[in-house]
Each structure stands twice: as structure tokens, then as C-alpha cells.
Design a protein around this motif. Structure first.
Motif, PDB file in Angstrom:
ATOM      1  N   ARG A  43     -76.294 -47.325  40.113  1.00 56.13           N
ATOM      2  CA  ARG A  43     -75.354 -46.914  39.068  1.00 56.13           C
ATOM      3  C   ARG A  43     -74.866 -45.514  39.463  1.00 56.13           C
ATOM      4  O   ARG A  43     -75.339 -44.504  38.978  1.00 56.13           O
ATOM      5  N   ASP A 153     -71.441 -49.873  38.735  1.00 56.84           N
ATOM      6  CA  ASP A 153     -72.485 -50.474  37.917  1.00 56.84           C
ATOM      7  C   ASP A 153     -72.922 -51.781  38.556  1.00 56.84           C
ATOM      8  O   ASP A 153     -72.142 -52.425  39.277  1.00 56.84           O
ATOM      9  N   ASN A 372     -83.882 -50.357  33.921  1.00 60.14           N
ATOM     10  CA  ASN A 372     -82.590 -50.078  34.544  1.00 60.14           C
ATOM     11  C   ASN A 372     -81.438 -50.841  33.905  1.00 60.14           C
ATOM     12  O   ASN A 372     -80.285 -50.644  34.287  1.00 60.14           O
ATOM     13  N   PRO A 375     -77.757 -48.313  30.889  1.00 63.81           N
ATOM     14  CA  PRO A 375     -77.396 -47.051  31.543  1.00 63.81           C
ATOM     15  C   PRO A 375     -77.775 -45.856  30.674  1.00 63.81           C
ATOM     16  O   PRO A 375     -77.580 -45.868  29.462  1.00 63.81           O
TER      17      PRO A 375
END
Length: 411
Positions: A43, A153, A372, A375
């Protein structure tokens, strides 16, 4: 994009998605690119200040040409079709950021095998090869003024937009823009802009509105053709009771003063730091200049599309040094608009939903990998231009600069 939005998931669907997600680590492979701890799940949040990059010889010098050679020939032509050096720098750095993001997601030390495609709406995406540990990897870039930014992402659609102040755009410091932009603003947004006390404040509010809308439209894959007028954004922190008085107080003077003391432009992120009772604003300014994390205070944005509140989208903003605002928008993969169909084929879990839906899954997952899935605000990492080149080319750049400095010193 759908009108009715629900973040709830049926039990069978939740179990199926949990099973699919468990197959992926969401982490970028170890490679020569290195990895920040906050970037382990691919990310990425990167920013390059091209205003500080002055390549010797401009776009015809060895440094620029060496970096340009990393792009496919047609991309090189696209960079050089711009007439001014600032435009060429922004375009080149944007292309290099895209390549580095793809290479780091793949764990590939070079750019040799990377193929980047574009949707009909011009959103870039990694066409091949696809990273094995990242189910829905996609990215987006933006540039304006001195900044070029990238956001990626591994689960959600992602869009990013940076909006620079008028002075960095080379525009008159006035309000001629307001009438031109009325058609893409709702009445509520126009009223929010009018609440600014000076035309600089009003433009800063407009920057935030425009940036948020652009980020969402770019995430979807359509850009301006999505229809910015379909969206309405609002800023919850600006609606808090008494925020006006608090902000003026943080600036060091009362709203009752007829002529406030003259000083440099105060940034919203610095004001928030002052409101929280610390000297963090001064430390933040230094961090913006020394190449570390651009850890501006993130601000939430509320999004409506076609009059529907879209809680399945996560939209956040922060202010960079110099008054630029950057927005990152994350949304459900199912919202992608892809007329050619190539972008959608890169997604392995297309029915995942947005961050709000996955947050419910994370509570059920209770695994290390599930940490994870959602975000977390981590700020942008400021990268040098050299950091966008593979290791071999970075060494060439170092040697090239050493020769240039030696020649300039008469050694």
C-alpha cells in the motif's frame, strides 16, 4: 456505480471472502527496492518534489536522458512532446513512479518485463505480470505544481489527486476561477467555499473539493468523464461547532482583530497540530524538507455520489508543505469502469467491497494477515528522483553527478 449501498455481508459470502483473502499475504516481496515497515502490504504512498530537482542540462542533459531511457520508446515521446522543462519533469517522474510501484509489488529489481496498460478513461494499471501475493493490485498517479504523487492498493480501487495553490500553478492569485468551476460544484460546496475569509482560504477549500472529486473519478477509471458534478464532498472537521474560533486562535490572533498580523500562509495541518497543543507543526515542516515521511494530519472526507452517501468509499486528505492538498480515495473494485475489459481481468477478488465491508471481515478473520486488510493512515514517503531508478541506474546516476561536480569544481 450503484445507488443503494450496504456494507453488510451475508454469512456465506463472508466465509467465502475470508477463504479467498487467506490465500494472499498482501505483502510485497523482498527486493533491492527495500521496504518501509508501513509499506509491507504494498500500500504505497509516495511523493516527489520535482521543484527541487534541477537536472544538469535540463531535459537534454545526461541525467534526464538516462532516466528517460528507462521508459518504452512511445512513453519517451510522450514526455518530450511537452514544451517546458517543468511539464517534462512532472510527466517523467509520474511514469517512473508507476514503474517503481509495479516493480516493487512484483519484487522485480528492473523494469524490463513490466507492461503497463491504460483504461479507456486513461487510468494506468499493471497489465502483466501480475503479483502473486496481491489479489487486486492497482495504483494511480497525479501531479500538480511541485508535487508528483502515487498511491497504490492491493485490495481496493485507488485514486489519488494533488492540487497545488495558484502560485505554484503559475496562475493569478485571484478568484477568476470561481465562475469557471461553478458547473462542477454543488450549491453546498459553493457555500462552503464562500465561508473562507480571504480568496486564498477560499481557493484552498476549492483545492480540497476538486482534489477529492478527481481522486474518486480517477479511482473508478474514468477521470473527468465520470462527471464531477455527480459528486458532493464535505469535510466533517469544518462542520464542528466552534471550529472557526479555534482555527483563528491557533493562528495566534482573535477574529475580533480588524487587521491581523502579517505572516506567511498558515497550513491547515499545522493549525490542527497547534489545536492539539504541541509544537508538532514546526517538526512537521522539517520532516517535509528532509525526505522522510510526510506525516500531515489526515482529514476525512464525506462523499455523496448521485445524492447517495457512499460509506463504502474511504476518502482522506492531507496538506503538503507549500499549500498543496493530496487526496487518496479507496473504493469497491466492482465500481471500476473499464470499457475495454482489460483492467478488470487483473482483479482476483472482484466482489470484495470497500474498506467498510472488509473491516467487518477483519473482525472475523483475527489473523496476522487480516491486520493489512484495512488501510491505516501512514502519510506519504517523500522519494528522491534517483530512488525511482533500478539499482544499476542509480549507481550510474551517482557516478554521473560525481563527474559533473568534479568538472564544475575544476578538479
Amino acid at each position: 456505480m450503484g445507488q443503494g449501498v450496504s456494507v453488510g455481508l451475508s454469512v456465506p459470502l463472508a466465509e467465502e471472502l475470508l477463504s479467498e483473502l487467506a490465500q494472499y499475504t498482501l505483502e510485497a516481496p523482498a527486493s533491492s527496492w527495500g521496504s518501509q515497515s508501513t509499506e509491507s502490504c504494498a500500500r504505497f504512498r509516495w511523493a516527489v518534489n520535482v521543484g527541487c530537482w534541477m537536472p544538469d542540462g535540463g531535459s537534454h542533459g545526461e541525467e534526464f536522458r538516462l532516466l528517460l531511457s528507462l521508459l518504452p520508446f512511445e512513453e519517451q515521446q510522450a514526455v518530450m512532446q511537452y514544451r517546458t522543462l517543468p511539464d517534462r519533469k512532472r510527466t517523467l517522474v509520474g511514469r517512473l513512479l508507476s514503474l517503481r510501484a509495479c516493480a516493487q509489488a512484483l519484487g522485480d529489481p528492473t523494469y524490463d518485463h513490466i507492461q503497463i496498460g491504460r483504461t479507456k478513461g486513461k487510468k494506468p494499471f499493471l497489465h502483466s505480470p501480475l503479483p502473486g501475493s496481491l489479489p487486486n493490485f492497482n495504483f494511480n498517479i497525479s501531479h500538480d505544481g511541485n508535487w508528483v504523487v502515487l498511491a497504490s492498493d492491493c485490495l481496493y480501487l485507488v485514486g489519488v489527486d494533488v492540487s497545488a495553490p495558484q502560485i505554484d500553478r503559475g496562475e493569478p492569485d485571484d478568484e477568476t476561477w470561481f465562475q469557471d468551476m461553478t458547473s462542477v460544484l454543488t450549491e453546498t460546496e459553493r457555500e462552503t467555499i464562500r465561508r473562507g475569509k480571504t480568496h486564498q482560504e477560499r481557493y484552498a477549500i476549492f483545492q480540497r473539493i476538486w482534489s477529492a472529486k478527481e481522486a474518486v473519478a480517477k479511482a473508478v477509471g474514468q477521470g473527468l468523464s465520470f462527471g464531477l458534478e455527480r459528486m458532493e464532498v464535505s469535510f466533517p472537521e469544518l462542520e464542528e461547532e466552534g471550529i472557526g474560533s479555534l482555527v483563528w486562535s491557533a493562528m495566534g490572533w482573535s477574529r475580533s482583530e480588524e487587521h491581523p498580523p502579517k505572516r506567511g500562509r498558515t497550513h491547515f495541518s499545522s493549525l490542527l497540530a497547534n489545536l492539539q497543543g504541541g509544537a508538532r507543526g514546526d517538526r512537521q515542516s522539517k520532516r517535509l524538507e528532509d525526505g522522510r515521511v510526510l506525516q500531515g494530519k489526515p482529514c476525512k472526507v464525506e462523499l455523496h455520489i448521485d445524492h447517495w452517501l457512499r460509506t463504502d468509499w474511504m476518502v482522506e486528505q492531507q496538506e503538503f508543505s507549500g499549500g498543496s492538498w493530496v487526496t487518496v480515495a479507496l473504493g469497491p473494485v466492482d465500481d471500476a469502469v473499464d470499457a475495454d475489459g482489460n483492467f478488470k481481468t487483473t482483479f482476483r477478488i472482484p466482489g470484495l467491497g470497500g474498506p467498510a465491508s472488509v473491516e467487518a471481515l477483519a473482525a472475523k478473520g483475527q489473523t496476522e494477515a487480516s491486520q493489512n486488510w484495512i488501510p491505516k493512515p501512514s502519510g506519504f514517503h517523500q522519494l528522491s528522483v534517483d530512488a525511482l531508478a533500478p539499482e544499476k541506474v542509480r549507481k550510474e546516476l551517482t557516478a554521473l553527478k560525481a563527474r559533473s561536480w568534479a568538472a564544475a569544481a575544476g578538479v
